[in-house]
Design a protein around this motif. Structure first.
Motif, PDB file in Angstrom:
ATOM      1  N   THR A  61       0.835  -1.207   0.000  1.00 18.33           N
ATOM      2  CA  THR A  61       0.000   0.000   0.000  1.00 18.33           C
ATOM      3  C   THR A  61       0.866   1.252   0.000  1.00 18.33           C
ATOM      4  N   ALA A  62       1.861   1.299   0.879  1.00 19.97           N
ATOM      5  CA  ALA A  62       2.752   2.462   0.949  1.00 19.97           C
ATOM      6  C   ALA A  62       3.505   2.657  -0.363  1.00 19.97           C
ATOM      7  N   GLY A  63       3.977   1.558  -0.947  1.00 22.92           N
ATOM      8  CA  GLY A  63       4.690   1.646  -2.213  1.00 22.92           C
ATOM      9  C   GLY A  63       3.806   2.140  -3.346  1.00 22.92           C
ATOM     10  N   LEU A  64       2.582   1.648  -3.389  1.00 21.92           N
ATOM     11  CA  LEU A  64       1.640   2.115  -4.405  1.00 21.92           C
ATOM     12  C   LEU A  64       1.370   3.601  -4.247  1.00 21.92           C
ATOM     13  N   ARG A  65       1.165   4.029  -3.001  1.00 26.52           N
ATOM     14  CA  ARG A  65       0.891   5.443  -2.751  1.00 26.52           C
ATOM     15  C   ARG A  65       2.113   6.295  -3.129  1.00 26.52           C
ATOM     16  N   GLY A  66       3.304   5.815  -2.818  1.00 24.67           N
ATOM     17  CA  GLY A  66       4.525   6.518  -3.213  1.00 24.67           C
ATOM     18  C   GLY A  66       4.675   6.595  -4.727  1.00 24.67           C
ATOM     19  N   GLY A  67       4.057   5.647  -5.411  1.00 26.16           N
ATOM     20  CA  GLY A  67       4.079   5.639  -6.874  1.00 26.16           C
ATOM     21  C   GLY A  67       2.940   6.420  -7.502  1.00 26.16           C
ATOM     22  N   GLY A  68       2.115   7.056  -6.658  1.00 22.43           N
ATOM     23  CA  GLY A  68       1.052   7.907  -7.179  1.00 22.43           C
ATOM     24  C   GLY A  68      -0.350   7.342  -7.102  1.00 22.43           C
ATOM     25  N   TRP A  69      -0.507   6.124  -6.632  1.00 26.93           N
ATOM     26  CA  TRP A  69      -1.828   5.500  -6.496  1.00 26.93           C
ATOM     27  C   TRP A  69      -2.618   6.221  -5.416  1.00 26.93           C
ATOM     28  N   THR A  70      -3.896   6.420  -5.624  1.00 25.32           N
ATOM     29  CA  THR A  70      -4.715   7.153  -4.663  1.00 25.32           C
ATOM     30  C   THR A  70      -5.683   6.257  -3.902  1.00 25.32           C
ATOM     31  N   GLY A  71      -5.533   4.955  -4.043  1.00 27.59           N
ATOM     32  CA  GLY A  71      -6.424   4.023  -3.359  1.00 27.59           C
ATOM     33  C   GLY A  71      -6.095   3.881  -1.886  1.00 27.59           C
ATOM     34  N   GLN A  72      -6.841   3.004  -1.239  1.00 23.39           N
ATOM     35  CA  GLN A  72      -6.669   2.708   0.179  1.00 23.39           C
ATOM     36  C   GLN A  72      -6.219   1.254   0.342  1.00 23.39           C
ATOM     37  N   GLY A  73      -5.665   0.947   1.493  1.00 27.48           N
ATOM     38  CA  GLY A  73      -5.249  -0.421   1.777  1.00 27.48           C
ATOM     39  C   GLY A  73      -6.394  -1.407   1.623  1.00 27.48           C
ATOM     40  N   SER A  74      -7.587  -0.993   1.994  1.00 28.63           N
ATOM     41  CA  SER A  74      -8.752  -1.875   1.893  1.00 28.63           C
ATOM     42  C   SER A  74      -9.052  -2.251   0.437  1.00 28.63           C
ATOM     43  N   ASP A  75      -8.632  -1.415  -0.516  1.00 32.88           N
ATOM     44  CA  ASP A  75      -8.829  -1.727  -1.932  1.00 32.88           C
ATOM     45  C   ASP A  75      -8.024  -2.951  -2.346  1.00 32.88           C
ATOM     46  N   LEU A  76      -6.939  -3.209  -1.652  1.00 32.24           N
ATOM     47  CA  LEU A  76      -6.086  -4.349  -2.004  1.00 32.24           C
ATOM     48  C   LEU A  76      -6.687  -5.684  -1.567  1.00 32.24           C
ATOM     49  N   LEU A  77      -7.646  -5.638  -0.651  1.00 32.18           N
ATOM     50  CA  LEU A  77      -8.246  -6.878  -0.163  1.00 32.18           C
ATOM     51  C   LEU A  77      -8.926  -7.658  -1.277  1.00 32.18           C
ATOM     52  N   SER A  78      -9.446  -6.964  -2.279  1.00 30.49           N
ATOM     53  CA  SER A  78     -10.112  -7.643  -3.390  1.00 30.49           C
ATOM     54  C   SER A  78      -9.324  -7.533  -4.693  1.00 30.49           C
ATOM     55  N   ALA A  79      -8.139  -6.952  -4.642  1.00 31.18           N
ATOM     56  CA  ALA A  79      -7.331  -6.791  -5.856  1.00 31.18           C
ATOM     57  C   ALA A  79      -6.736  -8.123  -6.289  1.00 31.18           C
ATOM     58  N   ASP A  80      -6.594  -8.280  -7.592  1.00 24.73           N
ATOM     59  CA  ASP A  80      -5.943  -9.451  -8.159  1.00 24.73           C
ATOM     60  C   ASP A  80      -4.492  -9.093  -8.439  1.00 24.73           C
ATOM     61  N   ILE A  81      -3.592  -9.621  -7.625  1.00 24.69           N
ATOM     62  CA  ILE A  81      -2.165  -9.366  -7.800  1.00 24.69           C
ATOM     63  C   ILE A  81      -1.561 -10.541  -8.555  1.00 24.69           C
ATOM     64  N   GLU A  82      -0.986 -10.229  -9.720  1.00 24.29           N
ATOM     65  CA  GLU A  82      -0.370 -11.281 -10.518  1.00 24.29           C
ATOM     66  C   GLU A  82       0.757 -11.921  -9.718  1.00 24.29           C
ATOM     67  N   GLY A  83       0.689 -13.222  -9.565  1.00 21.49           N
ATOM     68  CA  GLY A  83       1.680 -13.934  -8.763  1.00 21.49           C
ATOM     69  C   GLY A  83       1.202 -14.182  -7.335  1.00 21.49           C
ATOM     70  N   GLY A  84       0.065 -13.606  -6.980  1.00 18.32           N
ATOM     71  CA  GLY A  84      -0.559 -13.858  -5.685  1.00 18.32           C
ATOM     72  C   GLY A  84       0.237 -13.341  -4.496  1.00 18.32           C
ATOM     73  N   PRO A  85      -0.030 -13.928  -3.337  1.00 19.29           N
ATOM     74  CA  PRO A  85       0.620 -13.478  -2.104  1.00 19.29           C
ATOM     75  C   PRO A  85       2.137 -13.615  -2.115  1.00 19.29           C
ATOM     76  N   VAL A  86       2.649 -14.617  -2.806  1.00 16.44           N
ATOM     77  CA  VAL A  86       4.099 -14.806  -2.867  1.00 16.44           C
ATOM     78  C   VAL A  86       4.738 -13.629  -3.602  1.00 16.44           C
ATOM     79  N   GLN A  87       4.146 -13.226  -4.721  1.00 17.42           N
ATOM     80  CA  GLN A  87       4.687 -12.087  -5.467  1.00 17.42           C
ATOM     81  C   GLN A  87       4.540 -10.795  -4.672  1.00 17.42           C
ATOM     82  N   ALA A  88       3.424 -10.643  -3.967  1.00 19.59           N
ATOM     83  CA  ALA A  88       3.239  -9.451  -3.133  1.00 19.59           C
ATOM     84  C   ALA A  88       4.326  -9.375  -2.071  1.00 19.59           C
ATOM     85  N   ALA A  89       4.665 -10.512  -1.455  1.00 18.66           N
ATOM     86  CA  ALA A  89       5.726 -10.541  -0.441  1.00 18.66           C
ATOM     87  C   ALA A  89       7.081 -10.216  -1.064  1.00 18.66           C
ATOM     88  N   ARG A  90       7.343 -10.726  -2.264  1.00 17.91           N
ATOM     89  CA  ARG A  90       8.606 -10.420  -2.956  1.00 17.91           C
ATOM     90  C   ARG A  90       8.710  -8.927  -3.249  1.00 17.91           C
TER      91      ARG A  90
END
Length: 106
Positions: A61-90
């Motif tokens: 969330t912090a990285g996205l916001r630093g990159g200009g994203w205006t969403g909230q952390g709660s928006d990520l709860l339903s987001a589809d992240i390519e690579g899933g939780p493992v990629q998010a952790a990486r």
């Protein structure tokens, strides 16, 4: 394209490529969100592979916001992240590393 010299990391979220970056403001928000006392404690959790999903979510969330994203952390709860939780952790770990070190020359 993500610029490692600028501390940027790329992530595909909901089919869209996003650039994440831990700016000073994003780091301050991250500290406030985690309430961990210091970023050193967060770095240590990642170095010791003792991080939580909350840590990963807060970093992404912090990285996205630093990159200009205006969403909230709660928006990520339903987001589809390519690579899933493992990629998010990486991506979270890479964000931390890039925020505090210079990339190696290739």
């Amino acid at each position: 394209m993500a610029n490692p010299w600028a501390g940027e990391v790329a992530l595909i979220m909901d089919g869209e490529r996003r650039v994440l970056k831990l700016t000073l403001g994003a780091l301050a928000e991250l500290e406030a969100t985690l309430g961990s006392g210091s970023l050193i404690a967060l770095v240590e959790r990642f170095e010791n592979t003792e991080f939580s999903t909350r840590d990963v979510l807060a970093l992404v969330t912090a990285g996205l916001r630093g990159g200009g994203w205006t969403g909230q952390g709660s928006d990520l709860l339903s987001a589809d992240i390519e690579g899933g939780p493992v990629q998010a952790a990486r991506v979270a770990a890479e964000l931390l590393a890039r925020a505090f070190t210079l990339p190696e020359e290739t």
